[in-house]
Every structure is written in structure tokens, then in C-alpha cells.
Design a protein around this motif. Structure first.
Motif, PDB file in Angstrom:
ATOM      1  N   GLU A  22       1.384  11.972   4.202  1.00  0.00           N
ATOM      2  CA  GLU A  22       2.128  13.029   3.505  1.00  0.00           C
ATOM      3  C   GLU A  22       3.626  12.720   3.486  1.00  0.00           C
ATOM      4  O   GLU A  22       4.289  12.900   2.461  1.00  0.00           O
ATOM      5  N   LYS A  23       4.146  12.226   4.597  1.00  0.00           N
ATOM      6  CA  LYS A  23       5.570  11.886   4.662  1.00  0.00           C
ATOM      7  C   LYS A  23       5.907  10.785   3.658  1.00  0.00           C
ATOM      8  O   LYS A  23       6.898  10.881   2.928  1.00  0.00           O
ATOM      9  N   SER A  24       5.093   9.744   3.597  1.00  0.00           N
ATOM     10  CA  SER A  24       5.368   8.647   2.664  1.00  0.00           C
ATOM     11  C   SER A  24       5.232   9.103   1.214  1.00  0.00           C
ATOM     12  O   SER A  24       6.004   8.680   0.345  1.00  0.00           O
ATOM     13  N   ARG A  25       4.288   9.996   0.922  1.00  0.00           N
ATOM     14  CA  ARG A  25       4.149  10.531  -0.443  1.00  0.00           C
ATOM     15  C   ARG A  25       5.382  11.340  -0.830  1.00  0.00           C
ATOM     16  O   ARG A  25       5.894  11.201  -1.934  1.00  0.00           O
ATOM     17  N   ARG A  26       5.834  12.194   0.059  1.00  0.00           N
ATOM     18  CA  ARG A  26       7.037  12.991  -0.225  1.00  0.00           C
ATOM     19  C   ARG A  26       8.241  12.087  -0.498  1.00  0.00           C
ATOM     20  O   ARG A  26       8.968  12.284  -1.461  1.00  0.00           O
ATOM     21  N   GLU A  27       8.434  11.103   0.369  1.00  0.00           N
ATOM     22  CA  GLU A  27       9.569  10.184   0.218  1.00  0.00           C
ATOM     23  C   GLU A  27       9.493   9.432  -1.106  1.00  0.00           C
ATOM     24  O   GLU A  27      10.490   9.287  -1.809  1.00  0.00           O
ATOM     25  N   ARG A  28       8.307   8.961  -1.464  1.00  0.00           N
ATOM     26  CA  ARG A  28       8.127   8.205  -2.696  1.00  0.00           C
ATOM     27  C   ARG A  28       8.404   9.070  -3.922  1.00  0.00           C
ATOM     28  O   ARG A  28       9.074   8.649  -4.865  1.00  0.00           O
ATOM     29  N   LEU A  29       7.899  10.292  -3.910  1.00  0.00           N
ATOM     30  CA  LEU A  29       8.110  11.191  -5.053  1.00  0.00           C
ATOM     31  C   LEU A  29       9.573  11.609  -5.179  1.00  0.00           C
ATOM     32  O   LEU A  29      10.120  11.663  -6.277  1.00  0.00           O
ATOM     33  N   LEU A  30      10.211  11.903  -4.059  1.00  0.00           N
ATOM     34  CA  LEU A  30      11.605  12.337  -4.107  1.00  0.00           C
ATOM     35  C   LEU A  30      12.568  11.202  -4.456  1.00  0.00           C
ATOM     36  O   LEU A  30      13.646  11.449  -4.990  1.00  0.00           O
ATOM     37  N   ALA A  31      12.179   9.972  -4.175  1.00  0.00           N
ATOM     38  CA  ALA A  31      13.046   8.826  -4.451  1.00  0.00           C
ATOM     39  C   ALA A  31      13.071   8.458  -5.937  1.00  0.00           C
ATOM     40  O   ALA A  31      13.985   7.782  -6.394  1.00  0.00           O
ATOM     41  N   SER A  32      12.087   8.905  -6.683  1.00  0.00           N
ATOM     42  CA  SER A  32      11.993   8.551  -8.097  1.00  0.00           C
ATOM     43  C   SER A  32      12.699   9.591  -8.956  1.00  0.00           C
ATOM     44  O   SER A  32      12.465  10.781  -8.830  1.00  0.00           O
ATOM     45  N   ARG A  33      13.567   9.106  -9.840  1.00  0.00           N
ATOM     46  CA  ARG A  33      14.259  10.009 -10.768  1.00  0.00           C
ATOM     47  C   ARG A  33      13.321  10.488 -11.860  1.00  0.00           C
ATOM     48  O   ARG A  33      13.441  11.606 -12.338  1.00  0.00           O
ATOM     49  N   SER A  34      12.419   9.608 -12.271  1.00  0.00           N
ATOM     50  CA  SER A  34      11.449   9.979 -13.305  1.00  0.00           C
ATOM     51  C   SER A  34      10.143   9.253 -13.032  1.00  0.00           C
ATOM     52  O   SER A  34      10.133   8.142 -12.506  1.00  0.00           O
ATOM     53  N   ILE A  35       9.041   9.916 -13.374  1.00  0.00           N
ATOM     54  CA  ILE A  35       7.713   9.336 -13.205  1.00  0.00           C
ATOM     55  C   ILE A  35       6.944   9.581 -14.499  1.00  0.00           C
ATOM     56  O   ILE A  35       6.943  10.697 -15.016  1.00  0.00           O
ATOM     57  N   ASN A  36       6.305   8.525 -15.008  1.00  0.00           N
ATOM     58  CA  ASN A  36       5.472   8.641 -16.200  1.00  0.00           C
ATOM     59  C   ASN A  36       4.105   8.068 -15.859  1.00  0.00           C
ATOM     60  O   ASN A  36       3.997   6.916 -15.436  1.00  0.00           O
ATOM     61  N   VAL A  37       3.055   8.873 -16.047  1.00  0.00           N
ATOM     62  CA  VAL A  37       1.698   8.439 -15.757  1.00  0.00           C
ATOM     63  C   VAL A  37       0.849   8.642 -17.009  1.00  0.00           C
ATOM     64  O   VAL A  37       0.873   9.719 -17.599  1.00  0.00           O
ATOM     65  N   THR A  38       0.123   7.601 -17.387  1.00  0.00           N
ATOM     66  CA  THR A  38      -0.860   7.738 -18.461  1.00  0.00           C
ATOM     67  C   THR A  38      -2.214   7.306 -17.921  1.00  0.00           C
ATOM     68  O   THR A  38      -2.312   6.451 -17.038  1.00  0.00           O
ATOM     69  N   VAL A  39      -3.248   7.926 -18.455  1.00  0.00           N
ATOM     70  CA  VAL A  39      -4.612   7.699 -18.002  1.00  0.00           C
ATOM     71  C   VAL A  39      -5.446   7.264 -19.210  1.00  0.00           C
ATOM     72  O   VAL A  39      -5.323   7.842 -20.293  1.00  0.00           O
ATOM     73  N   SER A  40      -6.313   6.266 -19.000  1.00  0.00           N
ATOM     74  CA  SER A  40      -7.244   5.834 -20.047  1.00  0.00           C
ATOM     75  C   SER A  40      -8.593   5.513 -19.419  1.00  0.00           C
ATOM     76  O   SER A  40      -8.715   5.409 -18.195  1.00  0.00           O
ATOM     77  N   ARG A  57      -8.301   4.240 -15.617  1.00  0.00           N
ATOM     78  CA  ARG A  57      -7.205   3.285 -15.501  1.00  0.00           C
ATOM     79  C   ARG A  57      -5.916   4.089 -15.554  1.00  0.00           C
ATOM     80  O   ARG A  57      -5.729   4.906 -16.443  1.00  0.00           O
ATOM     81  N   GLN A  58      -5.060   3.874 -14.570  1.00  0.00           N
ATOM     82  CA  GLN A  58      -3.784   4.580 -14.499  1.00  0.00           C
ATOM     83  C   GLN A  58      -2.636   3.607 -14.719  1.00  0.00           C
ATOM     84  O   GLN A  58      -2.565   2.575 -14.070  1.00  0.00           O
ATOM     85  N   SER A  59      -1.752   3.988 -15.633  1.00  0.00           N
ATOM     86  CA  SER A  59      -0.497   3.263 -15.818  1.00  0.00           C
ATOM     87  C   SER A  59       0.607   4.148 -15.279  1.00  0.00           C
ATOM     88  O   SER A  59       0.804   5.268 -15.768  1.00  0.00           O
ATOM     89  N   TYR A  60       1.279   3.666 -14.254  1.00  0.00           N
ATOM     90  CA  TYR A  60       2.309   4.428 -13.543  1.00  0.00           C
ATOM     91  C   TYR A  60       3.631   3.713 -13.719  1.00  0.00           C
ATOM     92  O   TYR A  60       3.725   2.500 -13.523  1.00  0.00           O
ATOM     93  N   ARG A  61       4.648   4.477 -14.086  1.00  0.00           N
ATOM     94  CA  ARG A  61       5.977   3.881 -14.230  1.00  0.00           C
ATOM     95  C   ARG A  61       7.017   4.863 -13.698  1.00  0.00           C
ATOM     96  O   ARG A  61       7.025   6.032 -14.067  1.00  0.00           O
ATOM     97  N   SER A  62       7.871   4.375 -12.824  1.00  0.00           N
ATOM     98  CA  SER A  62       9.021   5.137 -12.339  1.00  0.00           C
ATOM     99  C   SER A  62      10.195   4.167 -12.247  1.00  0.00           C
ATOM    100  O   SER A  62      10.042   2.969 -12.501  1.00  0.00           O
ATOM    101  N   ASN A  63      11.351   4.688 -11.864  1.00  0.00           N
ATOM    102  CA  ASN A  63      12.498   3.804 -11.683  1.00  0.00           C
ATOM    103  C   ASN A  63      12.323   2.907 -10.449  1.00  0.00           C
ATOM    104  O   ASN A  63      13.046   1.944 -10.272  1.00  0.00           O
ATOM    105  N   LYS A  64      11.323   3.188  -9.619  1.00  0.00           N
ATOM    106  CA  LYS A  64      11.081   2.416  -8.399  1.00  0.00           C
ATOM    107  C   LYS A  64       9.863   1.494  -8.472  1.00  0.00           C
ATOM    108  O   LYS A  64       9.776   0.527  -7.731  1.00  0.00           O
ATOM    109  N   LEU A  65       8.886   1.837  -9.341  1.00  0.00           N
ATOM    110  CA  LEU A  65       7.614   1.116  -9.312  1.00  0.00           C
ATOM    111  C   LEU A  65       6.941   1.169 -10.678  1.00  0.00           C
ATOM    112  O   LEU A  65       6.984   2.200 -11.349  1.00  0.00           O
ATOM    113  N   THR A  66       6.305   0.065 -11.054  1.00  0.00           N
ATOM    114  CA  THR A  66       5.430   0.022 -12.227  1.00  0.00           C
ATOM    115  C   THR A  66       4.099  -0.547 -11.763  1.00  0.00           C
ATOM    116  O   THR A  66       4.063  -1.582 -11.092  1.00  0.00           O
TER     117      THR A  66
END
Length: 91
Positions: A22-40, A57-66
Motif C-alpha cells: 500500500e505504501k509503494s502504491r501511494r508513493e507511485r500514484l502521488l509521484a506521477s503528475r499524470s497517468i493514462n491507462v488504456t485497456v484492450s 492488455r494494459q497500456s500505462y503511461r505516466s511521467n515516471k513509467l511507460t
């Protein structure tokens, strides 16, 4: 709100404690300015009135991770809500 979609019985993968996960999820979400997720390629399998599994299939893109990966999520019904019981990333 994000964590409220996980069942109390959810166990993080790789033996990580729930508190650390839970701590790592919170940190990861708060560190990202924007998150874009698409599902197919969404597939739903309902086992019974209390259990269901989805794969997609999930395509995840943020300023920290793709990332582009396959996910499998097992749900359990709790009252009127479907909650995440287990997640698997990758094939």
C-alpha cells in the motif's frame, strides 16, 4: 479511494506485506503528475455469483513509467461490490 477497490484478503505478489505494498502504491500514484491507462483485448470469465476473472492488455503511461503488459485480475464479490482479490502482471 484507489485502495478501496482491493479486498481485505488481497495479498500482494512476491511475498510483499500488505502495508509495504500500500505504501509503494501511494508513493507511485502521488509521484506521477499524470497517468493514462488504456485497456484492450478484455476477456471476462464469471465463475459463479461471487467470483470472476478478467484478462486484458494494459497500456500505462505516466511521467515516471511507460508499460504495456497483460494483466489478470481475480475479483470476489463483497456485499454489492466486486473487489480485487488477486492480480498477476505478465503472461
Amino acid at each position: 479511494a484507489y485502495l478501496s477497490f482491493y479486498a481485505k484478503s488481497f495479498r500482494p505478489p512476491a511475498g510483499q506485506s500488505r502495508v509495504d505494498w500500500e505504501k509503494s502504491r501511494r508513493e507511485r500514484l502521488l509521484a506521477s503528475r499524470s497517468i493514462n491507462v488504456t485497456v484492450s483485448n478484455l476477456q471476462v470469465h464469471v465463475s459463479n455469483d461471487r467470483e470472476a476473472t478478467i484478462t486484458f492488455r494494459q497500456s500505462y503511461r505516466s511521467n515516471k513509467l511507460t508499460a504495456n503488459t497483460v494483466k489478470k485480475i481475480e475479483f470476489v464479490k463483497s456485499g454489492e461490490r466486486w473487489l480485487i482479490q488477486k492480480e498477476k502482471v505478465g503472461n
